[in-house]
Design an enzyme around this catalytic site. Structure first.
Site, PDB file in Angstrom:
ATOM      1  N   ARG A  33       0.848  -1.202   0.000  1.00 47.33           N
ATOM      2  CA  ARG A  33       0.000   0.000   0.000  1.00 47.33           C
ATOM      3  C   ARG A  33       0.884   1.254   0.000  1.00 47.33           C
ATOM      4  O   ARG A  33       0.610   2.210  -0.702  1.00 47.33           O
ATOM      5  CB  ARG A  33      -0.900   0.026   1.237  1.00 47.33           C
ATOM      6  CG  ARG A  33      -1.751  -1.205   1.448  1.00 47.33           C
ATOM      7  CD  ARG A  33      -3.109  -1.125   0.772  1.00 47.33           C
ATOM      8  NE  ARG A  33      -3.953  -2.227   1.202  1.00 47.33           N
ATOM      9  CZ  ARG A  33      -4.004  -3.435   0.614  1.00 47.33           C
ATOM     10  NH1 ARG A  33      -3.259  -3.685  -0.446  1.00 47.33           N
ATOM     11  NH2 ARG A  33      -4.803  -4.380   1.081  1.00 47.33           N
ATOM     12  N   GLU A 177     -13.897 -15.039   9.106  1.00 53.26           N
ATOM     13  CA  GLU A 177     -13.845 -14.450   7.757  1.00 53.26           C
ATOM     14  C   GLU A 177     -13.514 -15.517   6.719  1.00 53.26           C
ATOM     15  O   GLU A 177     -12.343 -15.821   6.483  1.00 53.26           O
ATOM     16  CB  GLU A 177     -12.795 -13.331   7.706  1.00 53.26           C
ATOM     17  CG  GLU A 177     -12.690 -12.694   6.325  1.00 53.26           C
ATOM     18  CD  GLU A 177     -11.659 -11.572   6.235  1.00 53.26           C
ATOM     19  OE1 GLU A 177     -10.902 -11.363   7.198  1.00 53.26           O
ATOM     20  OE2 GLU A 177     -11.621 -10.915   5.181  1.00 53.26           O
ATOM     21  N   LYS A 219     -17.660 -12.232   8.831  1.00 51.89           N
ATOM     22  CA  LYS A 219     -17.128 -11.255   7.862  1.00 51.89           C
ATOM     23  C   LYS A 219     -17.033 -11.925   6.497  1.00 51.89           C
ATOM     24  O   LYS A 219     -16.011 -12.529   6.163  1.00 51.89           O
ATOM     25  CB  LYS A 219     -15.762 -10.762   8.332  1.00 51.89           C
ATOM     26  CG  LYS A 219     -15.051  -9.838   7.348  1.00 51.89           C
ATOM     27  CD  LYS A 219     -13.892  -9.103   7.999  1.00 51.89           C
ATOM     28  CE  LYS A 219     -13.126  -8.290   6.973  1.00 51.89           C
ATOM     29  NZ  LYS A 219     -12.227  -7.314   7.582  1.00 51.89           N
ATOM     30  N   SER A 261     -14.413  -5.617   1.861  1.00 55.73           N
ATOM     31  CA  SER A 261     -14.632  -4.945   0.574  1.00 55.73           C
ATOM     32  C   SER A 261     -13.968  -5.704  -0.566  1.00 55.73           C
ATOM     33  O   SER A 261     -14.446  -5.633  -1.703  1.00 55.73           O
ATOM     34  CB  SER A 261     -14.189  -3.482   0.617  1.00 55.73           C
ATOM     35  OG  SER A 261     -12.831  -3.344   0.948  1.00 55.73           O
ATOM     36  N   GLY A 262     -12.867  -6.398  -0.317  1.00 58.72           N
ATOM     37  CA  GLY A 262     -12.334  -7.388  -1.263  1.00 58.72           C
ATOM     38  C   GLY A 262     -11.848  -6.874  -2.611  1.00 58.72           C
ATOM     39  O   GLY A 262     -11.730  -7.668  -3.535  1.00 58.72           O
ATOM     40  N   GLY A 263     -11.629  -5.582  -2.745  1.00 60.93           N
ATOM     41  CA  GLY A 263     -11.182  -5.037  -4.030  1.00 60.93           C
ATOM     42  C   GLY A 263     -12.287  -4.321  -4.790  1.00 60.93           C
ATOM     43  O   GLY A 263     -12.055  -3.808  -5.889  1.00 60.93           O
ATOM     44  N   ARG A 292      -9.530  -1.697   2.420  1.00 65.62           N
ATOM     45  CA  ARG A 292      -9.273  -0.780   1.306  1.00 65.62           C
ATOM     46  C   ARG A 292     -10.393   0.233   1.098  1.00 65.62           C
ATOM     47  O   ARG A 292     -10.131   1.405   0.849  1.00 65.62           O
ATOM     48  CB  ARG A 292      -9.034  -1.595   0.019  1.00 65.62           C
ATOM     49  CG  ARG A 292      -7.662  -2.204  -0.033  1.00 65.62           C
ATOM     50  CD  ARG A 292      -7.579  -3.327  -1.024  1.00 65.62           C
ATOM     51  NE  ARG A 292      -8.263  -4.539  -0.561  1.00 65.62           N
ATOM     52  CZ  ARG A 292      -8.353  -5.668  -1.249  1.00 65.62           C
ATOM     53  NH1 ARG A 292      -7.819  -5.754  -2.449  1.00 65.62           N
ATOM     54  NH2 ARG A 292      -8.972  -6.720  -0.748  1.00 65.62           N
TER      55      ARG A 292
HETATM   56  P1  13P Z   1     -10.649  -5.347   2.426  1.00 64.62           P
HETATM   57  O1  13P Z   1     -11.908  -4.625   2.844  1.00 64.62           O
HETATM   58  O2  13P Z   1      -9.608  -4.449   1.829  1.00 64.62           O
HETATM   59  O3  13P Z   1     -10.951  -6.575   1.606  1.00 64.62           O
HETATM   60  O4  13P Z   1      -9.948  -5.858   3.761  1.00 64.62           O
HETATM   61  C1  13P Z   1     -10.707  -6.427   4.725  1.00 64.62           C
HETATM   62  C2  13P Z   1      -9.901  -7.409   5.467  1.00 64.62           C
HETATM   63  O5  13P Z   1      -9.723  -7.289   6.652  1.00 64.62           O
HETATM   64  C3  13P Z   1      -9.359  -8.565   4.730  1.00 64.62           C
HETATM   65  O6  13P Z   1      -8.949  -9.534   5.633  1.00 64.62           O
END
Ligand code: 13P
Length: 340
Positions: A33, A177, A219, A261-263, A292
């Site tokens: 990042r 998650e 999550k 959010s995953g991208g 992100r």
């Molecule tokens: P993102 O929302 O960027 O996908 O990250 C969340 C997260 O904690 C991934 O493990």
């Protein structure tokens, strides 16, 4: 509000539209990042960046929990206050990533199994003493030719359930998650199938382990088209497919669901969440745990420069407020006119 039981902690994190700021990037991920803005990923720079985020005015009322990385939970701000105290003063609970990342899965090396059960109990006891109220463990599931395999899903979901049991014994709330990655050219139907398989097995494993579901947060990914697919499902289809998948596989007594959010873009992450909450008809709180999609605008505004700090804090505050509105089903695109 007393926060003594697992249920009270979990309920607080997602109360009144609040969600989670995921700031638990490992040092290599934080390095990537920072590379994108030309900043060296030193311990001090990581501290300065995160201190800036946690002091943002918009944390208050919009963010109920912050997920930290091992380094960060031990760090102090420039003035000597611990970052954990800064987070707490903003009305958010400190949480900690406790998994130790991915290893290739034996027998199916293009898939992975999340590591970290060894010594987890001892690590949890220490994190709890450092102020953590909740934890996170991320399993990664990839869609491709003949994958995800049953073995990959079974072993990862069992590890999530074993982790959740240990964490609850340490009196912290586990975030489970199971991330089905967006990367790939698969269809939204493929994502629906893979996500459904994971969630069904996950709740079987959690029940078998007698994990307290009321003191657990899920999550998940949203059900979307693959990021490289020619056809991208529109907002309402993502919302409907995600809700259908959750309603079929997730028990109603779960304390909360906070999406990754995953991208996805910042706006899509918010618009999808808002669309689901506008549809309604479910018992859980449906909120966010974005990395992100909460940080991107702030990171690009900051660029490692002191003089940009205030504008970067405003960028984070704006996204936190937009996502809170979406968790309440009260977002609309004209609230985004304030562009950073
Ligand atoms: P993102 O929302 O960027 O996908 O990250 C969340 C997260 O904690 C991934 O493990």
């Amino acid at each position: 509000m007393p926060l003594n039981t697992l249920e009270e902690i979990a309920t607080y994190i997602v109360s009144e539209g609040k969600g989670i700021l995921a700031a638990d990037e490992s040092n290599p991920t934080c390095g990537k990042r920072f590379d994108s803005i030309g900043v060296n990923s030193t311990e001090e720079n990581r501290r300065d960046y995160r201190e800036m985020l946690f002091r943002s005015g918009g944390m208050k009322g919009n963010i109920g929990g912050v997920i930290l990385f091992d380094e960060t939970i031990r760090q102090n701000a420039k003035d000597g206050t611990s970052l954990v105290d800064i987070i707490s003063k903003q009305g958010a609970l400190p949480g900690i990533k406790v998994d130790k990342g991915l290893q290739p899965l034996e027998g199916s090396p293009e898939e992975s199994l999340t590591q970290g059960l060894d010594g987890l109990e001892e690590r949890c006891d220490e994190y709890s003493k450092l102020g953590a109220k909740f934890t996170k463990w991320r399993a990664v599931i990839r869609i491709g030719d003949d994958i995800p395999s049953d073995q990959c899903i079974q072993e990862n979901m069992q590890a999530l359930a074993d982790y959740a049991k240990i964490v609850q014994q340490s009196r912290m709330v586990p975030i489970v998650e199971p991330e089905v990655l967006m990367e790939g050219n698969h269809s939204i139907e493929d994502c629906f199938k893979a996500t459904s398989r994971c969630l069904k097995i996950l709740f079987e494993c959690l029940n078998n382990n007698q994990v307290n579901i009321r003191g657990t947060i899920l999550k998940p990914n949203m059900v979307t088209s693959g990021s490289l697919a020619d056809i991208q499902a529109p907002i309402d289809e993502v919302a409907n497919q995600t809700l259908k998948c959750l309603q079929t596989n997730v028990p109603s007594e779960l304390a909360g669901i906070t999406f990754l959010s995953g991208g996805q873009s910042d706006i899509n992450s918010t618009a999808h969440l808002d669309a689901m909450n506008k549809i309604g008809g479910f018992d859980w709180k449906l909120s966010f745990s974005y990395g992100r999609a909460l940080q991107q605008a702030a990171l690009k505004t900051w660029l490692g420069k002191k003089e940009n700090e205030q504008a970067a804090q405003e960028a984070l505050s704006h996204r936190a407020l937009m996502n809170r509105n979406a968790s309440l089903g009260q977002w609309s695109s004209d609230q985004e006119k304030k562009i950073f």
